[in-house]
Motif scaffolding. Structure first.
Motif, PDB file in Angstrom:
ATOM      1  N   GLY A   1       0.803  -1.207   0.000  1.00 20.86           N
ATOM      2  CA  GLY A   1       0.000   0.000   0.000  1.00 20.86           C
ATOM      3  C   GLY A   1       0.836   1.256   0.000  1.00 20.86           C
ATOM      4  N   GLN A   2       0.128   2.361   0.173  1.00 14.16           N
ATOM      5  CA  GLN A   2       0.763   3.645  -0.022  1.00 14.16           C
ATOM      6  C   GLN A   2       1.298   4.237   1.273  1.00 14.16           C
ATOM      7  N   THR A   3       2.352   4.988   1.129  1.00 11.89           N
ATOM      8  CA  THR A   3       2.900   5.731   2.252  1.00 11.89           C
ATOM      9  C   THR A   3       2.807   7.207   1.898  1.00 11.89           C
ATOM     10  N   LYS A   4       2.351   7.993   2.869  1.00 12.58           N
ATOM     11  CA  LYS A   4       2.262   9.436   2.620  1.00 12.58           C
ATOM     12  C   LYS A   4       3.399  10.146   3.320  1.00 12.58           C
ATOM     13  N   ILE A   5       4.098  10.970   2.597  1.00  9.47           N
ATOM     14  CA  ILE A   5       5.206  11.717   3.176  1.00  9.47           C
ATOM     15  C   ILE A   5       4.837  13.200   3.091  1.00  9.47           C
ATOM     16  N   ARG A   6       4.765  13.825   4.261  1.00  6.48           N
ATOM     17  CA  ARG A   6       4.349  15.230   4.278  1.00  6.48           C
ATOM     18  C   ARG A   6       5.458  16.124   4.802  1.00  6.48           C
ATOM     19  N   CYS A   7       5.539  17.301   4.239  1.00  5.89           N
ATOM     20  CA  CYS A   7       6.535  18.255   4.705  1.00  5.89           C
ATOM     21  C   CYS A   7       5.843  19.595   4.880  1.00  5.89           C
ATOM     22  N   GLU A   8       6.085  20.212   6.023  1.00  6.00           N
ATOM     23  CA  GLU A   8       5.464  21.520   6.254  1.00  6.00           C
ATOM     24  C   GLU A   8       6.416  22.619   5.790  1.00  6.00           C
ATOM     25  N   ILE A   9       5.886  23.501   4.982  1.00  9.65           N
ATOM     26  CA  ILE A   9       6.672  24.666   4.572  1.00  9.65           C
ATOM     27  C   ILE A   9       6.222  25.801   5.487  1.00  9.65           C
ATOM     28  N   PRO A  10       7.132  26.317   6.309  1.00  9.25           N
ATOM     29  CA  PRO A  10       6.709  27.282   7.318  1.00  9.25           C
ATOM     30  C   PRO A  10       6.221  28.605   6.715  1.00  9.25           C
ATOM     31  N   ALA A  11       5.434  29.286   7.485  1.00  8.52           N
ATOM     32  CA  ALA A  11       4.992  30.613   7.070  1.00  8.52           C
ATOM     33  C   ALA A  11       6.196  31.551   7.048  1.00  8.52           C
ATOM     34  N   ASN A  12       6.049  32.625   6.319  1.00 13.52           N
ATOM     35  CA  ASN A  12       7.077  33.661   6.270  1.00 13.52           C
ATOM     36  C   ASN A  12       8.440  33.141   5.828  1.00 13.52           C
ATOM     37  N   LEU A  13       8.436  32.366   4.770  1.00 12.53           N
ATOM     38  CA  LEU A  13       9.703  31.889   4.210  1.00 12.53           C
ATOM     39  C   LEU A  13       9.881  32.462   2.805  1.00 12.53           C
ATOM     40  N   LEU A  14       8.862  32.299   1.971  1.00 17.18           N
ATOM     41  CA  LEU A  14       8.984  32.715   0.572  1.00 17.18           C
ATOM     42  C   LEU A  14       8.498  34.143   0.389  1.00 17.18           C
ATOM     43  N   ASN A  15       8.958  34.742  -0.678  1.00 21.35           N
ATOM     44  CA  ASN A  15       8.400  36.018  -1.084  1.00 21.35           C
ATOM     45  C   ASN A  15       7.343  35.726  -2.134  1.00 21.35           C
ATOM     46  N   GLN A  16       6.640  36.746  -2.576  1.00 21.62           N
ATOM     47  CA  GLN A  16       5.648  36.459  -3.606  1.00 21.62           C
ATOM     48  C   GLN A  16       6.363  36.059  -4.889  1.00 21.62           C
ATOM     49  N   GLY A  17       5.686  35.229  -5.675  1.00 24.13           N
ATOM     50  CA  GLY A  17       6.294  34.780  -6.914  1.00 24.13           C
ATOM     51  C   GLY A  17       5.771  33.416  -7.294  1.00 24.13           C
ATOM     52  N   GLN A  18       6.346  32.885  -8.362  1.00 23.42           N
ATOM     53  CA  GLN A  18       5.914  31.577  -8.823  1.00 23.42           C
ATOM     54  C   GLN A  18       7.005  30.562  -8.573  1.00 23.42           C
ATOM     55  N   PHE A  19       6.610  29.423  -8.067  1.00 26.34           N
ATOM     56  CA  PHE A  19       7.601  28.424  -7.665  1.00 26.34           C
ATOM     57  C   PHE A  19       7.295  27.063  -8.268  1.00 26.34           C
ATOM     58  N   VAL A  20       8.352  26.304  -8.431  1.00 22.40           N
ATOM     59  CA  VAL A  20       8.218  24.963  -8.971  1.00 22.40           C
ATOM     60  C   VAL A  20       8.838  24.002  -7.961  1.00 22.40           C
ATOM     61  N   LEU A  21       8.188  22.869  -7.777  1.00 21.30           N
ATOM     62  CA  LEU A  21       8.706  21.894  -6.823  1.00 21.30           C
ATOM     63  C   LEU A  21       9.108  20.607  -7.525  1.00 21.30           C
ATOM     64  N   GLY A  22      10.296  20.149  -7.211  1.00 21.22           N
ATOM     65  CA  GLY A  22      10.711  18.837  -7.697  1.00 21.22           C
ATOM     66  C   GLY A  22      10.658  17.866  -6.538  1.00 21.22           C
ATOM     67  N   LEU A  23      10.184  16.663  -6.783  1.00 17.64           N
ATOM     68  CA  LEU A  23      10.084  15.678  -5.716  1.00 17.64           C
ATOM     69  C   LEU A  23      10.906  14.452  -6.076  1.00 17.64           C
ATOM     70  N   GLY A  24      11.601  13.944  -5.097  1.00 14.25           N
ATOM     71  CA  GLY A  24      12.400  12.760  -5.391  1.00 14.25           C
ATOM     72  C   GLY A  24      12.467  11.837  -4.199  1.00 14.25           C
ATOM     73  N   LEU A  25      12.876  10.623  -4.466  1.00 12.84           N
ATOM     74  CA  LEU A  25      13.093   9.654  -3.405  1.00 12.84           C
ATOM     75  C   LEU A  25      14.367   8.901  -3.759  1.00 12.84           C
ATOM     76  N   VAL A  26      15.318   8.921  -2.838  1.00 10.04           N
ATOM     77  CA  VAL A  26      16.598   8.274  -3.123  1.00 10.04           C
ATOM     78  C   VAL A  26      16.953   7.352  -1.970  1.00 10.04           C
ATOM     79  N   SER A  27      17.927   6.516  -2.196  1.00  7.46           N
ATOM     80  CA  SER A  27      18.359   5.631  -1.137  1.00  7.46           C
ATOM     81  C   SER A  27      19.868   5.464  -1.236  1.00  7.46           C
ATOM     82  N   SER A  28      20.547   5.519  -0.083  1.00 11.34           N
ATOM     83  CA  SER A  28      22.007   5.404  -0.115  1.00 11.34           C
ATOM     84  C   SER A  28      22.474   3.986   0.143  1.00 11.34           C
TER      85      SER A  28
END
Lengths: 406, 273
Positions: A333-360
């Motif tokens: 089944g599925q695993t959900k991975i969540r990350c909180e992006i805190p308030a007051n970090l970014l300025n206004q604008g447009q952003f793109v997110l890349g998501l990855g999963l790696v293993s060492s």
């Protein structure tokens, strides 16, 4: 003047593969005798795509992940065959779909240059003639006779890029080759690319980098869900895509088929509020939000993994990376991975997110990396401080810092 | 020049492409040769050590049991001559069968005539053949009455070409099929093992009475090459021309089948590899 590339009613159909690994004879025999011939198990990566490209044109191809850009490039470069339709090419064609194809860690830098060059159709003589220039550009002279495995990844990329800029052909097809190396080398390679674009050759260029597409190409094709949605001047096509009704993707559902090399697959990704609701509108910079990825194992993989979050501006400049180590997935089944992006970090604008999963461990493995998975627009809340003394807040981030006055 | 993507490729185009990109063929061969020996301690010695060890085993087991009184040479040279042809053949086939799968990442990202890969693997195993041949030459120096250099080189060269044909044929056949069905990985070692015993390597073909086995031996695509190699080390040995023609015939059939299947499958390589 006849077009140098003529694409007519191009279709490409792929079969979904439900189990990992390659078909074996048993399955094939099974398929022969069972009636369940899965027409519903297929999907079209390209649907009825037609266009002409004339000599000397530089054409950009844009579209979301899974829109069929890579498939189109692969067909144009003769790597994979169309299911239906025809492509006529009048001239020599060369494609760079990856930087450093065929680089081997055991071979020296010099040997790799000759091999990679030959792979892209350069003759021994041509490579010899340009060898000094290639080496000069890459800045790895001292390590030419060292096996590639001792190079840093930056050095490898620089060497690979230097070869590519010497490729001679009437048509050049490339895929995101600008985004390599450190900032200084990116600048250098961008100049080199501009030179190449100005040589009057025909160039087809796929990129997520809007500013690169705008500055390098005159014409642009927009693909969506395998269909050609727009074809025209770059500015106009950009407007259709990013113009009046800006399209952001706060929600990504992976519809591409399971590939044979998949171990873990990103099923879904979204930008949500604290309750888990997808945020379709603007995000206010003074409020926190969440990035959630849903992953599922395709095959058993019990090693700890590391989630990677890459924040980029819409011009593809990397803002920062965030990672979380030691993730163990549920076996079924599925695993959900969540990350909180805190308030007051970014300025206004447009952003793109890349998501990855790696293993060492047990070996370094990139399980997946979706470079342009999600995007969103951040705004300043009307009740927040809108202006500084100098006008609007500028810059990419806008953190609230603690001040003391004594 | 104008061409269409997705069209059926004719046989002649398959070879024309190979000829146009011959430089890439050489560089593939050169690269794989380098990689093969880069991290080994005694490098090339392994190539000759393998048939030498097999020769020792076969001599110990069979020398006293198999009647080679007709031949001018001692049993160990007899076995070794057959083994070097067999090794060149089997080395070529096993490297060739894996060549496409091994280079999957390049195939997915670049276009070049795929046929280069099985061809260059066969080429490498024939470089190994030359090394073993030099060992055979050294052995022959100890029985100089049978060594006639022109005779030796002439027949060896013929044997070399005769063995290269089925080697290419099987490599091309298995490599293409291997992309689709990994079962091939289990089939070809078994096949090669059978070939070792259904070839005139351990025993001379003249001692075979069973008509079925004799027919199989004659149809074996490497029998001709082995017979020629045996003629290279024996001045008075005249190989049976029937064996050579029949084995050449089946080698050509294998080649045709190989190229035919390869050409059929090539279109889908990048999608299924």
């Amino acid at each position: 003047m006849k077009p140098i590339i003529e694409v007519q009613n191009l279709f490409k159909e792929y079969k979904y593969r439900t189990n990992r690994g390659n078909t074996n004879l048993r399955e094939e025999f099974h398929g022969l005798f069972s009636k369940r011939k899965g027409s519903k198990d297929t999907f079209f990566a390209l649907r009825d795509v037609s266009f002409d490209i004339f000599p000397g044109e530089s054409v950009g191809i844009i579209g979301n992940n899974g829109a069929g850009k890579s498939t189109l490039l692969k067909i144009l470069s003769n790597i994979t065959m169309p299911t239906k339709g025809s492509v006529t090419i009048r001239g020599s064609i060369n494609s760079i779909l990856e930087v450093g194809t065929g680089f081997h860690p055991e071979l020296t830098g010099r040997e790799n240059v000759f091999f990679n060059g030959a792979l892209h159709g350069l003759s021994r003589k041509e490579i010899k003639q340009n060898f000094d220039e290639i080496v000069d550009f890459s800045g790895v002279e001292k390590f030419l006779d060292t096996p590639l495995k001792h190079y840093s990844s930056g050095m490898q990329v620089r060497l690979a890029f230097s070869i590519l800029s010497h490729i001679q052909s009437d048509v050049l097809i490339t895929d995101e080759v600008l985004a390599v190396g450190d900032a200084a080398f990116q600048q250098k390679s961008k100049q080199k690319m501009e030179e190449v674009f100005k040589q009057g050759r025909t160039i087809i260029f796929v990129s997520h980098n809007q500013s690169a597409i705008s500055s390098l190409t005159e014409r642009c094709l927009l693909l969506e869900g395998g269909e050609l949605m727009a074809d025209g001047k770059t500015q106009d096509v950009m407007k259709t895509r990013f113009g009046s009704e800006t399209r952001f993707t706060p929600h990504f559902i992976n519809e591409s088929p399971i590939r044979s090399e998949d171990i873990v697959r990103l099923e879904e990704a979204k930008i949500t509020d604290a309750k888990g609701q997808v945020l379709h509108g603007d995000i206010f910079v003074n409020q926190s939000f969440f990035v959630e990825m849903t992953v599922a194992p395709v095959m058993k993989f019990n090693f700890p993994m590391e989630a990677v979050l890459r924040f980029k501006t819409h011009e593809s400049h990397l803002l920062f990376n965030a990672t979380k180590k030691g993730i163990i997935l549920k076996e079924n089944g599925q695993t959900k991975i969540r990350c909180e992006i805190p308030a007051n970090l970014l300025n206004q604008g447009q952003f793109v997110l890349g998501l990855g999963l790696v293993s060492s461990s047990p070996v370094k493995t990139e399980l997946f990396l979706h470079n342009y998975c999600l995007s969103f627009s951040a705004k300043i809340h009307p009740e927040d401080e809108l202006f500084t003394f100098y006008g609007e807040y500028t810059g990419v981030i806008r953190p609230k810092l603690n001040w003391t006055i004594e | 020049m104008e061409y269409k993507i997705g069209q059926k490729k004719s046989f002649s185009l398959l070879f024309k492409e190979l000829w146009v990109r011959r430089e890439l063929f050489w560089i593939f061969a050169w690269r794989d040769l380098k990689l093969k020996y880069r991290q080994t301690v005694i490098g090339f010695a392994w190539v000759v050590l393998q048939p030498l060890l097999m020769m020792l085993i076969f001599t110990a087991v069979f020398a006293s049991r198999i009647d080679t009184s007709d031949s001018e040479i001692p049993y160990y040279i007899f076995v070794f001559t057959g083994l070097i042809i067999y090794n060149a053949f089997s080395g070529g086939v096993s490297n060739g069968s894996n060549s496409l799968v091994l280079h999957g990442s390049i195939i997915k990202k670049n276009y070049f005539p795929r046929i280069i890969l099985p061809f260059s693997s066969v080429f490498i195993s024939f470089v190994d053949f030359l090394a073993s041949l030099s060992i055979l030459l050294v052995m022959m120096i100890f029985s100089p009455e049978h060594l006639h250099l022109f005779h030796f080189m002439g027949y060896s060269l013929l044997a070399f070409f005769l063995a290269a044909i089925p080697s290419v044929g099987f490599s091309v056949f298995f490599s293409g099929l291997n992309v689709r069905y990994r079962d091939v990985n289990f089939i070809y070692p078994f096949f090669l093992q059978i070939m070792l015993f259904v070839s005139p390597i351990i025993y001379p073909i003249q001692t075979v009475d069973d008509p079925v086995l004799l027919m199989l031996l004659k149809l074996n695509p490497i029998s001709g090459a082995i017979e020629l190699q045996k003629a290279a080390v024996q001045i008075s040995y005249i190989p049976d021309m029937e064996i050579i023609w029949m084995s050449l015939g089946s080698a050509l059939v294998v080649c045709f089948l190989g190229f035919f299947t390869f050409n059929k499958l090539e279109k889908s390589f990048a999608d299924v590899i």
